[in-house]
Design a protein around this motif. Structure first.
Motif, PDB file in Angstrom:
ATOM      1  N   ILE A   1      42.368  47.155  34.490  1.00  0.00           N
ATOM      2  CA  ILE A   1      41.064  46.502  34.333  1.00  0.00           C
ATOM      3  C   ILE A   1      40.040  47.530  33.878  1.00  0.00           C
ATOM      4  O   ILE A   1      40.018  48.654  34.383  1.00  0.00           O
ATOM      5  N   ALA A   2      39.173  47.118  32.974  1.00  0.00           N
ATOM      6  CA  ALA A   2      38.021  47.944  32.602  1.00  0.00           C
ATOM      7  C   ALA A   2      36.762  47.252  33.107  1.00  0.00           C
ATOM      8  O   ALA A   2      36.435  46.141  32.672  1.00  0.00           O
ATOM      9  N   PHE A   3      36.084  47.907  34.050  1.00  0.00           N
ATOM     10  CA  PHE A   3      34.843  47.371  34.619  1.00  0.00           C
ATOM     11  C   PHE A   3      33.638  47.828  33.796  1.00  0.00           C
ATOM     12  O   PHE A   3      33.560  48.992  33.396  1.00  0.00           O
ATOM     13  N   CYS A   4      32.700  46.920  33.583  1.00  0.00           N
ATOM     14  CA  CYS A   4      31.398  47.321  33.053  1.00  0.00           C
ATOM     15  C   CYS A   4      30.460  47.558  34.229  1.00  0.00           C
ATOM     16  O   CYS A   4      30.838  47.370  35.388  1.00  0.00           O
ATOM     17  N   CYS A   5      29.247  47.971  33.948  1.00  0.00           N
ATOM     18  CA  CYS A   5      28.255  48.223  35.006  1.00  0.00           C
ATOM     19  C   CYS A   5      27.497  46.920  35.276  1.00  0.00           C
ATOM     20  O   CYS A   5      26.396  46.698  34.753  1.00  0.00           O
ATOM     21  N   ILE A   6      28.073  46.080  36.089  1.00  0.00           N
ATOM     22  CA  ILE A   6      27.562  44.728  36.323  1.00  0.00           C
ATOM     23  C   ILE A   6      26.137  44.750  36.877  1.00  0.00           C
ATOM     24  O   ILE A   6      25.825  45.505  37.793  1.00  0.00           O
ATOM     25  N   SER A   7      25.283  43.930  36.265  1.00  0.00           N
ATOM     26  CA  SER A   7      23.892  43.680  36.702  1.00  0.00           C
ATOM     27  C   SER A   7      22.912  44.827  36.442  1.00  0.00           C
ATOM     28  O   SER A   7      21.728  44.702  36.756  1.00  0.00           O
ATOM     29  N   THR A   8      23.364  45.943  35.872  1.00  0.00           N
ATOM     30  CA  THR A   8      22.461  47.092  35.739  1.00  0.00           C
ATOM     31  C   THR A   8      21.583  47.051  34.491  1.00  0.00           C
ATOM     32  O   THR A   8      20.655  47.825  34.387  1.00  0.00           O
ATOM     33  N   GLY A   9      21.883  46.163  33.555  1.00  0.00           N
ATOM     34  CA  GLY A   9      21.097  46.103  32.333  1.00  0.00           C
ATOM     35  C   GLY A   9      19.919  45.167  32.475  1.00  0.00           C
ATOM     36  O   GLY A   9      18.940  45.455  33.180  1.00  0.00           O
ATOM     37  N   GLU A  10      20.026  44.018  31.791  1.00  0.00           N
ATOM     38  CA  GLU A  10      18.953  43.022  31.810  1.00  0.00           C
ATOM     39  C   GLU A  10      18.676  42.504  33.227  1.00  0.00           C
ATOM     40  O   GLU A  10      17.574  42.060  33.527  1.00  0.00           O
ATOM     41  N   PHE A  11      19.666  42.578  34.108  1.00  0.00           N
ATOM     42  CA  PHE A  11      19.516  42.038  35.458  1.00  0.00           C
ATOM     43  C   PHE A  11      18.856  43.030  36.420  1.00  0.00           C
ATOM     44  O   PHE A  11      18.577  42.707  37.559  1.00  0.00           O
TER      45      PHE A  11
END
Length: 271
Positions: A213-223
Protein backbone atom coordinates in the motif's frame (compact mmCIF):
# COMPACT_ATOMS: atom_id res chain seq x y z
CA UNK A 1 -0.99 12.04 -30.68
CA UNK A 2 -2.52 15.40 -31.54
CA UNK A 3 -5.23 13.74 -33.64
CA UNK A 4 -6.01 11.48 -30.70
CA UNK A 5 -6.33 14.44 -28.35
CA UNK A 6 -8.36 16.37 -30.90
CA UNK A 7 -10.86 13.51 -31.07
CA UNK A 8 -11.07 13.21 -27.27
CA UNK A 9 -11.50 16.95 -26.73
CA UNK A 10 -14.11 17.19 -29.49
CA UNK A 11 -16.03 14.29 -27.94
CA UNK A 12 -16.16 15.97 -24.52
CA UNK A 13 -17.04 19.38 -25.94
CA UNK A 14 -19.97 17.92 -27.86
CA UNK A 15 -21.29 16.26 -24.69
CA UNK A 16 -22.03 19.64 -23.12
CA UNK A 17 -23.32 22.58 -25.21
CA UNK A 18 -21.97 25.16 -22.74
CA UNK A 19 -18.45 24.37 -23.96
CA UNK A 20 -19.25 24.53 -27.69
CA UNK A 21 -17.54 27.92 -28.18
CA UNK A 22 -14.45 27.06 -26.16
CA UNK A 23 -11.15 27.88 -27.83
CA UNK A 24 -8.94 24.81 -28.30
CA UNK A 25 -5.20 25.29 -27.75
CA UNK A 26 -2.83 24.45 -30.58
CA UNK A 27 0.07 23.10 -28.48
CA UNK A 28 0.34 19.61 -26.99
CA UNK A 29 0.41 20.64 -23.31
CA UNK A 30 -2.49 23.00 -23.80
CA UNK A 31 -4.54 20.23 -25.35
CA UNK A 32 -3.64 17.85 -22.53
CA UNK A 33 -4.62 20.42 -19.91
CA UNK A 34 -7.97 21.02 -21.64
CA UNK A 35 -8.58 17.28 -21.93
CA UNK A 36 -7.93 16.89 -18.21
CA UNK A 37 -10.05 19.90 -17.27
CA UNK A 38 -13.02 18.67 -19.30
CA UNK A 39 -12.84 15.29 -17.56
CA UNK A 40 -12.52 17.01 -14.18
CA UNK A 41 -15.86 18.82 -14.61
CA UNK A 42 -17.66 15.93 -16.34
CA UNK A 43 -20.45 14.19 -14.44
CA UNK A 44 -20.13 10.38 -14.53
CA UNK A 45 -21.99 8.78 -17.43
CA UNK A 46 -21.32 6.17 -20.10
CA UNK A 47 -18.90 6.90 -22.95
CA UNK A 48 -18.31 5.25 -26.30
CA UNK A 49 -15.83 2.42 -26.81
CA UNK A 50 -13.70 4.49 -29.19
CA UNK A 51 -13.42 7.27 -26.61
CA UNK A 52 -12.30 4.78 -23.96
CA UNK A 53 -9.77 3.20 -26.28
CA UNK A 54 -8.20 6.53 -27.23
CA UNK A 55 -8.39 7.90 -23.70
CA UNK A 56 -6.57 4.85 -22.38
CA UNK A 57 -3.92 5.17 -25.10
CA UNK A 58 -3.38 8.82 -24.20
CA UNK A 59 -3.20 8.24 -20.46
CA UNK A 60 -0.84 5.30 -20.88
CA UNK A 61 1.40 7.48 -23.07
CA UNK A 62 1.42 10.18 -20.38
CA UNK A 63 2.23 7.57 -17.74
CA UNK A 64 5.21 6.29 -19.73
CA UNK A 65 6.48 9.87 -20.07
CA UNK A 66 6.20 10.43 -16.30
CA UNK A 67 7.79 7.05 -15.62
CA UNK A 68 6.49 4.16 -13.54
CA UNK A 69 8.09 3.76 -10.11
CA UNK A 70 8.31 0.09 -9.19
CA UNK A 71 8.10 -0.68 -5.48
CA UNK A 72 10.99 -3.14 -5.78
CA UNK A 73 13.26 -0.35 -7.02
CA UNK A 74 12.41 2.30 -4.46
CA UNK A 75 15.59 1.61 -2.49
CA UNK A 76 17.68 2.86 -5.38
CA UNK A 77 15.47 5.90 -5.94
CA UNK A 78 15.10 7.38 -2.49
CA UNK A 79 17.40 5.64 0.01
CA UNK A 80 14.37 4.40 1.98
CA UNK A 81 14.33 3.12 5.49
CA UNK A 82 14.24 -0.66 5.43
CA UNK A 83 13.02 -1.72 8.82
CA UNK A 84 9.80 -2.96 10.37
CA UNK A 85 6.72 -1.60 12.07
CA UNK A 86 6.00 -4.65 14.20
CA UNK A 87 7.76 -7.62 15.72
CA UNK A 88 8.09 -9.63 12.49
CA UNK A 89 11.15 -8.19 10.73
CA UNK A 90 10.93 -10.52 7.76
CA UNK A 91 7.34 -9.78 6.82
CA UNK A 92 6.67 -6.04 6.75
CA UNK A 93 8.94 -3.27 5.52
CA UNK A 94 8.24 0.38 4.94
CA UNK A 95 9.75 3.23 3.02
CA UNK A 96 9.30 6.98 2.59
CA UNK A 97 9.06 8.12 -1.01
CA UNK A 98 8.64 11.69 -2.24
CA UNK A 99 6.91 12.13 -5.57
CA UNK A 100 3.77 11.70 -7.63
CA UNK A 101 1.67 8.87 -6.17
CA UNK A 102 0.11 8.19 -9.58
CA UNK A 103 3.47 6.77 -10.73
CA UNK A 104 3.70 4.07 -8.05
CA UNK A 105 3.39 0.43 -9.07
CA UNK A 106 2.01 -1.11 -5.87
CA UNK A 107 -1.06 -3.16 -5.06
CA UNK A 108 -2.99 -0.08 -3.93
CA UNK A 109 -2.55 3.64 -3.52
CA UNK A 110 -4.64 5.68 -1.08
CA UNK A 111 -6.79 8.54 -2.29
CA UNK A 112 -7.80 11.34 0.08
CA UNK A 113 -11.35 11.71 -1.21
CA UNK A 114 -14.26 13.99 -0.41
CA UNK A 115 -17.64 12.82 0.87
CA UNK A 116 -19.11 12.66 -2.64
CA UNK A 117 -16.45 10.08 -3.51
CA UNK A 118 -16.53 11.19 -7.15
CA UNK A 119 -13.19 12.94 -7.43
CA UNK A 120 -12.40 16.64 -7.59
CA UNK A 121 -14.56 18.71 -9.96
CA UNK A 122 -12.29 21.78 -9.94
CA UNK A 123 -10.46 21.94 -13.30
CA UNK A 124 -6.73 21.18 -13.00
CA UNK A 125 -6.84 21.38 -9.21
CA UNK A 126 -3.59 20.33 -7.52
CA UNK A 127 -5.19 18.03 -4.93
CA UNK A 128 -4.41 14.31 -4.87
CA UNK A 129 -8.06 13.45 -5.57
CA UNK A 130 -7.88 15.34 -8.86
CA UNK A 131 -4.50 13.85 -9.78
CA UNK A 132 -5.62 10.26 -9.18
CA UNK A 133 -8.91 10.56 -11.07
CA UNK A 134 -7.24 12.42 -13.93
CA UNK A 135 -4.56 9.76 -14.34
CA UNK A 136 -6.98 6.85 -13.96
CA UNK A 137 -9.53 7.99 -16.53
CA UNK A 138 -13.29 8.52 -16.60
CA UNK A 139 -13.89 4.89 -15.59
CA UNK A 140 -12.81 5.60 -12.01
CA UNK A 141 -15.43 8.31 -11.46
CA UNK A 142 -18.06 6.04 -13.00
CA UNK A 143 -17.18 3.15 -10.67
CA UNK A 144 -17.24 5.45 -7.65
CA UNK A 145 -20.59 6.80 -8.81
CA UNK A 146 -22.08 3.32 -9.03
CA UNK A 147 -20.83 2.50 -5.54
CA UNK A 148 -22.34 5.68 -4.16
CA UNK A 149 -25.66 5.07 -5.91
CA UNK A 150 -25.82 1.68 -4.25
CA UNK A 151 -24.86 3.16 -0.88
CA UNK A 152 -27.46 5.90 -1.11
CA UNK A 153 -25.69 8.51 1.02
CA UNK A 154 -22.42 10.41 1.22
CA UNK A 155 -19.33 8.63 2.44
CA UNK A 156 -18.78 9.02 6.20
CA UNK A 157 -15.43 10.24 7.46
CA UNK A 158 -13.02 7.51 8.50
CA UNK A 159 -14.19 4.65 6.29
CA UNK A 160 -12.62 3.19 3.13
CA UNK A 161 -13.74 1.93 -0.27
CA UNK A 162 -11.73 0.09 -2.91
CA UNK A 163 -11.95 0.45 -6.69
CA UNK A 164 -10.03 -0.65 -9.73
CA UNK A 165 -7.15 1.61 -10.80
CA UNK A 166 -7.72 1.62 -14.58
CA UNK A 167 -4.85 3.57 -16.20
CA UNK A 168 -2.80 3.90 -13.03
CA UNK A 169 0.17 1.53 -12.60
CA UNK A 170 -1.21 0.25 -9.27
CA UNK A 171 -3.87 -2.45 -9.15
CA UNK A 172 -6.38 -0.69 -6.90
CA UNK A 173 -7.25 2.63 -5.32
CA UNK A 174 -8.45 2.75 -1.71
CA UNK A 175 -10.51 5.89 -1.10
CA UNK A 176 -11.01 7.43 2.32
CA UNK A 177 -12.54 10.69 3.56
CA UNK A 178 -10.45 12.40 6.20
CA UNK A 179 -11.65 14.98 8.73
CA UNK A 180 -11.86 18.63 7.69
CA UNK A 181 -10.21 21.06 10.15
CA UNK A 182 -11.34 24.61 9.22
CA UNK A 183 -9.28 26.29 11.97
CA UNK A 184 -6.33 23.89 11.74
CA UNK A 185 -6.83 22.72 15.35
CA UNK A 186 -8.31 19.19 15.44
CA UNK A 187 -10.49 18.01 18.28
CA UNK A 188 -9.99 14.63 19.94
CA UNK A 189 -12.92 13.33 17.90
CA UNK A 190 -11.28 14.50 14.66
CA UNK A 191 -8.00 12.86 15.66
CA UNK A 192 -9.91 9.61 16.12
CA UNK A 193 -11.56 10.10 12.73
CA UNK A 194 -8.14 10.32 11.08
CA UNK A 195 -6.97 7.22 12.92
CA UNK A 196 -10.12 5.47 11.70
CA UNK A 197 -9.11 6.29 8.10
CA UNK A 198 -5.87 4.37 8.53
CA UNK A 199 -7.50 1.42 10.30
CA UNK A 200 -10.15 1.20 7.59
CA UNK A 201 -7.55 1.29 4.83
CA UNK A 202 -5.55 -1.50 6.44
CA UNK A 203 -8.68 -3.60 6.95
CA UNK A 204 -9.77 -3.01 3.36
CA UNK A 205 -6.34 -4.04 2.09
CA UNK A 206 -6.38 -7.20 4.19
CA UNK A 207 -9.88 -8.08 3.08
CA UNK A 208 -8.66 -7.95 -0.53
CA UNK A 209 -5.41 -9.78 0.28
CA UNK A 210 -3.21 -6.89 -0.84
CA UNK A 211 0.49 -6.98 -0.03
CA UNK A 212 1.61 -3.39 -0.66
CA UNK A 213 0.00 0.00 0.00
CA UNK A 214 1.12 3.55 -0.69
CA UNK A 215 -0.36 6.01 1.81
CA UNK A 216 -0.79 9.70 1.06
CA UNK A 217 -0.83 12.35 3.79
CA UNK A 218 -4.56 12.19 4.48
CA UNK A 219 -6.32 15.46 5.43
CA UNK A 220 -3.12 17.55 5.52
CA UNK A 221 -3.77 19.57 2.37
CA UNK A 222 -7.07 21.32 1.71
CA UNK A 223 -8.52 19.73 4.86
CA UNK A 224 -5.89 21.51 7.05
CA UNK A 225 -4.98 18.76 9.52
CA UNK A 226 -1.59 19.70 11.05
CA UNK A 227 1.16 17.79 9.21
CA UNK A 228 3.18 16.69 12.22
CA UNK A 229 0.20 15.40 14.17
CA UNK A 230 -1.28 13.70 11.11
CA UNK A 231 1.95 11.78 10.50
CA UNK A 232 2.19 10.75 14.15
CA UNK A 233 -1.39 9.45 14.07
CA UNK A 234 -0.76 7.62 10.80
CA UNK A 235 2.32 5.77 12.00
CA UNK A 236 0.98 4.97 15.47
CA UNK A 237 -2.36 3.74 14.14
CA UNK A 238 -0.66 1.41 11.66
CA UNK A 239 1.64 0.11 14.39
CA UNK A 240 -1.30 -0.52 16.68
CA UNK A 241 -3.25 -2.25 13.92
CA UNK A 242 -0.40 -4.61 13.11
CA UNK A 243 0.13 -5.66 16.71
CA UNK A 244 -3.29 -7.30 16.62
CA UNK A 245 -3.12 -8.58 13.03
CA UNK A 246 -0.06 -10.82 12.95
CA UNK A 247 -1.35 -12.80 9.96
CA UNK A 248 -1.82 -9.69 7.82
CA UNK A 249 -1.39 -10.06 4.06
CA UNK A 250 0.31 -6.66 3.97
CA UNK A 251 4.07 -6.92 3.46
CA UNK A 252 5.20 -3.46 2.32
CA UNK A 253 4.08 0.09 3.06
CA UNK A 254 5.04 3.30 1.32
CA UNK A 255 4.55 6.62 3.07
CA UNK A 256 4.20 8.79 -0.01
CA UNK A 257 4.92 12.48 0.54
CA UNK A 258 4.82 15.36 -1.89
CA UNK A 259 6.06 18.28 0.20
CA UNK A 260 9.53 18.59 1.73
CA UNK A 261 8.01 19.30 5.14
CA UNK A 262 6.16 15.97 5.14
CA UNK A 263 9.28 14.10 4.06
CA UNK A 264 11.21 15.62 6.97
CA UNK A 265 8.42 14.78 9.42
CA UNK A 266 8.20 11.13 8.39
CA UNK A 267 11.97 10.75 8.40
CA UNK A 268 12.03 12.12 11.95
CA UNK A 269 9.21 9.83 13.13
CA UNK A 270 10.40 6.68 11.41
CA UNK A 271 14.14 7.28 11.62
Amino acid sequence: MMNRLDYLIDYLLKEDPQYSEMEIPSDLQGKRDLFRALRNVRWPKPVGEEFLRLQDEELQAQLQEKGIVDLNKLSTLNSPLSTTLNSKPSTLNYTIWQGDITRLKVDAIVNAANSQMLGCFHPLHKCIDNAIHSAAGVQLREECYQQMLQQGHEEPTGQAKITKAYNLPCKYVIHTVGPIIPNGIPTEFQKEQLASCYRSIMACAEENRLESIAFCCISTGEFRFPNQLAAEIAVQTIKDYLTTHYDSSIKQLVFNVFKDVDKEIYQQILG
